[in-house]
Design an enzyme around this catalytic site. Structure first.
Site, PDB file in Angstrom:
ATOM      1  N   HIS A 532     -50.878  24.013   9.383  1.00 41.79           N
ATOM      2  CA  HIS A 532     -50.335  24.002  10.745  1.00 41.79           C
ATOM      3  C   HIS A 532     -48.874  23.565  10.760  1.00 41.79           C
ATOM      4  O   HIS A 532     -48.453  22.821  11.636  1.00 41.79           O
ATOM      5  CB  HIS A 532     -51.147  23.056  11.631  1.00 41.79           C
ATOM      6  CG  HIS A 532     -52.540  23.508  11.883  1.00 41.79           C
ATOM      7  ND1 HIS A 532     -53.522  22.669  12.367  1.00 41.79           N
ATOM      8  CD2 HIS A 532     -53.133  24.718  11.717  1.00 41.79           C
ATOM      9  CE1 HIS A 532     -54.652  23.347  12.471  1.00 41.79           C
ATOM     10  NE2 HIS A 532     -54.438  24.589  12.093  1.00 41.79           N
ATOM     11  N   HIS A 576     -54.869  23.383  16.761  1.00 39.08           N
ATOM     12  CA  HIS A 576     -54.704  24.333  15.678  1.00 39.08           C
ATOM     13  C   HIS A 576     -53.698  25.346  16.211  1.00 39.08           C
ATOM     14  O   HIS A 576     -53.837  25.844  17.329  1.00 39.08           O
ATOM     15  CB  HIS A 576     -56.044  24.963  15.323  1.00 39.08           C
ATOM     16  CG  HIS A 576     -57.015  23.971  14.753  1.00 39.08           C
ATOM     17  ND1 HIS A 576     -57.791  24.229  13.653  1.00 39.08           N
ATOM     18  CD2 HIS A 576     -57.318  22.689  15.130  1.00 39.08           C
ATOM     19  CE1 HIS A 576     -58.534  23.166  13.363  1.00 39.08           C
ATOM     20  NE2 HIS A 576     -58.261  22.221  14.260  1.00 39.08           N
TER      21      HIS A 576
END
Length: 597
Positions: A532, A576
């Protein structure tokens, strides 16, 4: 993590039918000048190209370094997400430098190299981030357009909530009013129940003070444990291709070129004294013919957190000392390029369980795997329609935590999180392969408000050379403290009555990680990444003396160049990242349209 499907991956990667106006390499292009050129076809680039091409008067070229996603079965089966990287034809296959915070280990760093980018190979978790995330973006940039309230209209354009694959009653699992049903991207709750689900929810009732139930974490209030939403529709992965590009394939004003790596942006002149970057060199592979493509209006970089920073550096936009060392002439000195990288460190924690229905068996028993695949192929039901996690939770450290005596709270606000827990009905360790026998569950813990910062920089003028990728994981007291506390919280969670007789005990090195020092060593020796990354071309206020783009996403100090992807985020969000990046792309497309008209 899951290797038994690799033969599917390799075999089906050869199936590359062209749909719409898709060119298989740059030499096939019949023209080289467009109104807009978008580099990168991931979560951001696909959205920008699709939205811009809605105007029939505008010509758009979408440039993708990877292959087509069409006809590759494993890309469409949600449960096979973990088999798609690393070490596959769909991955850039980056590797980090030795990470001091990880006991000098290197780790693979997956990035999608395929139409759809990482949305074609990720684990599909979908959320928007916290209210505090976007309000902080607005605050640090001085642009209220980035605040949570304004971004709601882009959620409506992006999200299309659909029923789960098994069409179960979702009452109590979400708040319908927080969702859009009119957007481009199919989003659903899991259509495949897990033996963990009821136990997880029961624990939120028993231990509600520490682990409260969150009826819907997608609406900006992330704290607590709830049900995991994913980019899945009708039991099938929904990527930026299926959500955005497929409806646009037939447009005469949109061209897509695959196997086309952008290697350098070219200065095409000056506008108001600023160098104008409106041409880009692309090639299929090192040593192949190079083509020059030119944008009349703007060049849009959506090459991702790594690709965008690298392309800027190869084009002479970056820190002059680093560029000189790499053999690249400086056009614009900007030390912020490639810096400020932050990411969610990940740690997979495993327990042995008294449960013959763990999903571990699917990847050990070919007959069971084939039966589940046949069920998916026949009616899009069964385990293959789900992700590796049906429940997810976000948490804060206590206000009285000792770390706050020496470290200011780095979270985006009092309702933003410090760490995350993800609950999976199988062994999901990306570092250690699953044992050949036994049944397992995992609670993956992740650091959500990291204070460590890393960087990416090119090491030579060769655009095909690997970069120096240093996320700099776990190099601050806060990050280590929080990851240790997250592991301790996971242990407390499984001490609830709901797990009695079910959890047999910790597995692997977690068995000997009991004291804070032991847990810290365990964290450093096993942590990886949730992939991420954010921030390598961060946005800042228009008059700031740092940052890479202004709040309108135009690159500082140049003309004709805009960045629309996760690299512009000053802080990694409570999510996310595909969800927030889709929203960035929707607003980015609007900003471009406003200037065009």
């Amino acid at each position: 993590m899951i290797t038994s499907t690799l033969q599917w991956v390799v075999a089906s990667a050869l199936v590359l039918p062209a749909l719409g106006k898709i060119y298989n390499n740059p030499t096939e292009l019949t023209k080289t000048t467009y109104d807009y050129i978008v580099v990168g076809a991931g979560a951001a680039g696909a959205v920008v190209a699709a939205r811009l091409s809605e105007d029939k008067k505008i010509s758009v070229l979408l440039v993708e370094a990877g292959i087509s996603d069409q006809g590759i079965v494993p890309l469409t089966v949600p449960f096979l997400g973990p088999s798609l990287s690393p070490g596959t034809p769909f991955d850039w296959n980056f590797t980090t430098t030795n990470q001091a915070g990880y006991l000098n280990r290197t780790i693979p760093y997956p990035r999608g190299k395929i139409l759809g980018g990482s949305t074609s190979i990720n684990f599909m978790a979908y959320m928007h981030g916290s209210i505090g995330d976007f309000d902080r973006y607005a605050s640090v940039t001085g642009d209220s357009g980035w605040n949570w309230n304004n971004m709601q209209k882009y959620i409506k354009k992006n999200e299309k909530l659909v029923p789960p694959a098994d069409h179960h009653d979702t009452t109590g699992e979400l708040i319908p009013s927080l969702h859009s049903t009119t957007g481009a991207l199919s989003v659903s709750l899991s259509g495949s129940p897990s033996p963990l689900d009821a136990r997880v929810i029961a624990t939120t009732k028993e231990l509600s003070n520490e682990f409260p139930f969150n009826p819907d974490g997608v609406g900006g209030n992330v704290l607590g444990i709830g049900y995991n939403f994913a980019t899945i529709g009708n039991g099938t992965r929904c990527s930026s291709v299926t959500g955005y590009l497929t409806p646009a394939f037939g447009r005469s004003n949109l061209d897509i070129v695959l196997n086309a790596q952008a290697t350098k942006l070219l200065v095409t002149g000056k506008v108001k004294g600023l160098p104008s970057f409106k041409s880009v060199l692309v090639t299929e592979k090192e040593g192949a013919p190079v083509r020059t493509l030119t944008a009349k209006n703007e060049m849009v970089l959506s090459a991702g957190v790594f690709g965008t920073a690298m392309l800027l550096q190869h084009s002479g936009i970056g820190d002059r000392d680093e560029l000189r060392a790499a053999g690249v002439a400086t056009v614009v000195h900007n030390p912020s390029v490639g810096k400020n990288m932050s990411d969610h460190a990940l740690l997979a924690n495993m327990w042995s369980v008294n449960n013959s229905n763990s999903f571990d068996a699917i990847f050990r028993n070919p007959n069971l795997f084939n039966a589940d695949m046949n069920q998916w192929a026949t009616n899009k039901t069964g385990p293959m329609t789900g992700t590796v996690a049906n429940n997810i939770g976000w948490f804060r450290l206590p206000k009285t935590a000792s770390i706050f005596k020496k470290t200011p709270d780095p979270a985006a606000g009092p309702k933003s999180s410090h760490y995350e827990m993800i609950f999976s009905n199988l062994w999901v360790d990306p570092i250690i392969p699953a044992p050949a026998t036994g049944n397992f569950m995992s609670i993956t813990t992740a650091l959500i408000s990291p204070t460590s910062r890393g960087s990416i920089k090119i090491m030579s003028s060769n655009a095909f050379a690997k970069p120096l990728l240093n996320p700099n994981f776990m190099t601050t007291d806060f990050d280590i403290f929080t990851m240790v506390e997250a592991v301790k919280a996971a242990k407390r969670f499984l001490a609830a009555k709901a797990w009695k007789g079910y959890v047999l005990g910790p597995a692997g090195d977690l068995k000997t990680a009991n004291t804070d020092d032991e847990i810290a060593t365990y964290v450093r020796g096993h942590a990886a990444t949730v992939w991420h990354a954010a921030g390598t071309a961060m946005m800042s206020a228009k008059n700031a003396n740092y940052g890479v783009v202004d709040p309108d996403l135009k690159v500082k100090g140049v003309d004709g160049l805009r960045i629309v992807d996760g690299s512009i985020l000053p802080f990694v969000p409570n999510a996310h990242t595909q969800g927030p990046i889709y929203l960035i792309a929707e607003r980015g497309a609007d900003l471009i349209k406003q200037d065009c008209h």
